[in-house]
Design a protein around this motif. Structure first.
Motif, PDB file in Angstrom:
ATOM      1  N   GLY A 250       0.813  -1.216   0.000  1.00  0.00           N
ATOM      2  CA  GLY A 250       0.000   0.000   0.000  1.00  0.00           C
ATOM      3  C   GLY A 250       0.841   1.259   0.000  1.00  0.00           C
ATOM      4  N   PRO A 251       0.190   2.398   0.207  1.00  0.00           N
ATOM      5  CA  PRO A 251       0.918   3.667   0.288  1.00  0.00           C
ATOM      6  C   PRO A 251       1.755   3.736   1.561  1.00  0.00           C
ATOM      7  N   LEU A 252       2.677   4.684   1.638  1.00  0.00           N
ATOM      8  CA  LEU A 252       3.454   4.908   2.856  1.00  0.00           C
ATOM      9  C   LEU A 252       2.509   5.143   4.024  1.00  0.00           C
ATOM     10  N   ASP A 253       2.882   4.614   5.176  1.00  0.00           N
ATOM     11  CA  ASP A 253       2.074   4.752   6.391  1.00  0.00           C
ATOM     12  C   ASP A 253       2.188   6.188   6.920  1.00  0.00           C
ATOM     13  N   ALA A 254       1.063   6.902   6.899  1.00  0.00           N
ATOM     14  CA  ALA A 254       1.081   8.319   7.274  1.00  0.00           C
ATOM     15  C   ALA A 254       1.306   8.521   8.765  1.00  0.00           C
ATOM     16  N   SER A 255       1.181   7.442   9.559  1.00  0.00           N
ATOM     17  CA  SER A 255       1.445   7.583  10.993  1.00  0.00           C
ATOM     18  C   SER A 255       2.948   7.492  11.283  1.00  0.00           C
ATOM     19  N   LYS A 256       3.706   7.074  10.272  1.00  0.00           N
ATOM     20  CA  LYS A 256       5.163   6.973  10.448  1.00  0.00           C
ATOM     21  C   LYS A 256       5.935   7.920   9.526  1.00  0.00           C
ATOM     22  N   ASN A 257       5.340   8.238   8.389  1.00  0.00           N
ATOM     23  CA  ASN A 257       5.974   9.151   7.435  1.00  0.00           C
ATOM     24  C   ASN A 257       5.033  10.324   7.168  1.00  0.00           C
ATOM     25  N   PRO A 258       5.413  11.522   7.587  1.00  0.00           N
ATOM     26  CA  PRO A 258       4.517  12.660   7.342  1.00  0.00           C
ATOM     27  C   PRO A 258       4.151  12.762   5.857  1.00  0.00           C
ATOM     28  N   ARG A 259       2.886  13.130   5.609  1.00  0.00           N
ATOM     29  CA  ARG A 259       2.378  13.125   4.234  1.00  0.00           C
ATOM     30  C   ARG A 259       3.133  14.082   3.319  1.00  0.00           C
ATOM     31  N   TYR A 260       3.722  15.113   3.926  1.00  0.00           N
ATOM     32  CA  TYR A 260       4.408  16.127   3.113  1.00  0.00           C
ATOM     33  C   TYR A 260       5.870  15.774   2.887  1.00  0.00           C
ATOM     34  N   ALA A 261       6.297  14.591   3.403  1.00  0.00           N
ATOM     35  CA  ALA A 261       7.698  14.199   3.252  1.00  0.00           C
ATOM     36  C   ALA A 261       7.830  13.066   2.234  1.00  0.00           C
ATOM     37  N   GLY A 262       9.004  12.943   1.677  1.00  0.00           N
ATOM     38  CA  GLY A 262       9.311  11.799   0.817  1.00  0.00           C
ATOM     39  C   GLY A 262       8.939  12.019  -0.631  1.00  0.00           C
ATOM     40  N   PHE A 263       9.224  10.995  -1.451  1.00  0.00           N
ATOM     41  CA  PHE A 263       8.984  11.092  -2.899  1.00  0.00           C
ATOM     42  C   PHE A 263       7.492  11.261  -3.188  1.00  0.00           C
ATOM     43  N   ALA A 264       7.199  12.090  -4.176  1.00  0.00           N
ATOM     44  CA  ALA A 264       5.798  12.336  -4.526  1.00  0.00           C
ATOM     45  C   ALA A 264       5.335  11.361  -5.606  1.00  0.00           C
ATOM     46  N   THR A 265       5.176  10.075  -5.244  1.00  0.00           N
ATOM     47  CA  THR A 265       4.451   9.191  -6.148  1.00  0.00           C
ATOM     48  C   THR A 265       2.967   9.476  -5.946  1.00  0.00           C
ATOM     49  N   PHE A 266       2.111   9.049  -6.877  1.00  0.00           N
ATOM     50  CA  PHE A 266       0.683   9.291  -6.727  1.00  0.00           C
ATOM     51  C   PHE A 266       0.188   8.627  -5.439  1.00  0.00           C
ATOM     52  N   ALA A 267      -0.469   9.410  -4.592  1.00  0.00           N
ATOM     53  CA  ALA A 267      -1.031   8.941  -3.315  1.00  0.00           C
ATOM     54  C   ALA A 267       0.018   8.231  -2.446  1.00  0.00           C
ATOM     55  N   ARG A 268       1.295   8.515  -2.697  1.00  0.00           N
ATOM     56  CA  ARG A 268       2.427   7.919  -1.953  1.00  0.00           C
ATOM     57  C   ARG A 268       2.443   6.395  -2.104  1.00  0.00           C
ATOM     58  N   LEU A 269       1.994   5.952  -3.279  1.00  0.00           N
ATOM     59  CA  LEU A 269       1.984   4.526  -3.601  1.00  0.00           C
ATOM     60  C   LEU A 269       3.391   4.059  -3.968  1.00  0.00           C
ATOM     61  N   PRO A 270       3.608   2.729  -3.958  1.00  0.00           N
ATOM     62  CA  PRO A 270       4.898   2.222  -4.429  1.00  0.00           C
ATOM     63  C   PRO A 270       5.067   2.466  -5.932  1.00  0.00           C
ATOM     64  N   ARG A 271       6.346   2.459  -6.351  1.00  0.00           N
ATOM     65  CA  ARG A 271       6.630   2.558  -7.782  1.00  0.00           C
ATOM     66  C   ARG A 271       6.440   1.193  -8.436  1.00  0.00           C
ATOM     67  N   LEU A 272       6.269   1.219  -9.740  1.00  0.00           N
ATOM     68  CA  LEU A 272       6.079  -0.026 -10.499  1.00  0.00           C
ATOM     69  C   LEU A 272       7.220  -1.012 -10.253  1.00  0.00           C
ATOM     70  N   ASP A 273       8.459  -0.501 -10.180  1.00  0.00           N
ATOM     71  CA  ASP A 273       9.617  -1.395 -10.032  1.00  0.00           C
ATOM     72  C   ASP A 273       9.749  -1.941  -8.601  1.00  0.00           C
ATOM     73  N   GLU A 274       8.863  -1.540  -7.711  1.00  0.00           N
ATOM     74  CA  GLU A 274       8.906  -2.048  -6.336  1.00  0.00           C
ATOM     75  C   GLU A 274       7.924  -3.200  -6.091  1.00  0.00           C
ATOM     76  N   VAL A 275       7.174  -3.560  -7.136  1.00  0.00           N
ATOM     77  CA  VAL A 275       6.199  -4.645  -6.974  1.00  0.00           C
ATOM     78  C   VAL A 275       6.423  -5.717  -8.050  1.00  0.00           C
ATOM     79  N   GLU A 276       5.877  -6.898  -7.819  1.00  0.00           N
ATOM     80  CA  GLU A 276       6.030  -7.962  -8.818  1.00  0.00           C
ATOM     81  C   GLU A 276       5.001  -7.830  -9.938  1.00  0.00           C
TER      82      GLU A 276
END
Ligand code: MN
Length: 315
Positions: free
Chosen positions: A4-30
């Protein structure tokens, strides 16, 4: 279990890479069931440029999207593996080459059955996306949200522009002409012939005024009747919204839909055989306070939700 998306209780929503809805990238899933992909391209625009910056703006405006969609009673990112597939590198100097690249990339991305929600980019990109969709499904039904018809013929002799994709698509035989519909059109035209041509191509029209006068439920009913259970592609030009709701776009027209009306109509599409969608014409240079970016990100979220429901058998 989908990642799923980054956990907002551990990673502030305004931090980190701006993937759509903070979802994983294609190369991070099978395997991806649904991919959000950008097409930063605006060489086809006739007025204000800038939609090439649309994908990054919509991603940045999507950080606050949460994992449960109460309007549709679905957790889209748990019901399907949804990813951000990055951007398609479309040539900004050669429109035809860009169209070929978008079509080839869309076919590559959908090879394993992945459904696409594409973030534009100007509306020219709907043509190669429809070509790819037709290659997979045959001629598709189309629900097209826009202030404009986008069935004009040429500008300055150019056939492939953001005002002409659906005329080309009809000419190419990639649309099911029994099931075509514009929603939200308004504003001045060049002449009555624009409407006559459009009707000849097979389009039905629900104008912005119809949405206001008839209401969402009646409009949804009409669209569902026209589409039936055909494979349907939904193309959303963000200028379907009133400039008060989406100022950040290239060809604004007064008297448009509210973002609430647009979202409510989309939510009426539960159960339709949705096979792909795009949200185009977000031009952030004219946006204010992320109004347009937030509207576009929520539209994309509801489209992803509809695809996730379909994927998991919830609709
Ligand atoms: Mn358009």
């Amino acid at each position: 279990m989908p990642i799923g998306p980054l956990d907002a209780s551990k990673n502030p929503r305004y931090a980190g890479f701006a993937t759509f809805a903070r979802l994983p990238r294609l190369d991070e899933v099978e395997h991806a069931d649904i991919a959000v992909v950008g097409v930063p391209f605006d060489t086809g625009v006739s007025y204000r440029p800038g939609a090439r910056f649309g994908p990054s703006h919509v991603r940045e405006s999507s950080r606050l999207l949460r994992p449960y969609n109460p309007a549709l009673d679905v957790s889209p990112f748990a019901s399907a593996q949804v990813v951000d597939a990055g951007d398609i590198a479309a040539n900004p100097f050669h429109i035809n080459e860009a169209l070929d690249t978008v079509q080839a990339s869309a076919l590559e991305l959908t090879a394993g059955g992945t459904r696409l929600v594409t973030i534009g980019g100007d509306h020219t990109i709907a043509l190669p996306l429809l070509r790819a969709a037709a290659e997979r499904h045959g001629p598709v039904a189309l629900v097209h949200f826009d202030a404009h018809l986008d069935t004009w013929d040429t500008y300055f002799g150019a056939e492939y522009t953001h005002g002409t994709p659906f005329r080309r698509a009809v000419e190419e035989g990639i649309l099911d002409t029994e099931a075509l519909c514009h929603v939200g059109t308004r504003g001045p035209l060049y002449g009555k012939k624009d409407l006559e041509d459009d009707r000849r191509f097979g389009f039905g029209i629900v104008t912005s005024s119809d949405v206001f006068r008839q209401g969402v439920d009646e409009v949804v009913e009409k669209i569902r009747k026209r589409v039936g259970n055909r494979p349907v592609y939904v193309s959303v030009d963000i200028d379907v919204l009133d400039p008060a709701h989406a100022p950040g776009t290239g060809t604004p027209e007064a008297g448009g839909l509210t973002s609430r009306e647009l979202l409510e109509i989309l939510r009426g599409f539960v159960g339709l055989n949705l096979i792909g969608a795009d949200v185009v014409e977000v031009a952030p240079a004219y946006d204010h306070a992320e109004l347009t970016g937030v509207a576009a990100s929520h539209v994309a979220y509801d489209l992803v939700s509809l695809l996730a429901m379909r994927h998991s058998g919830q609709a």
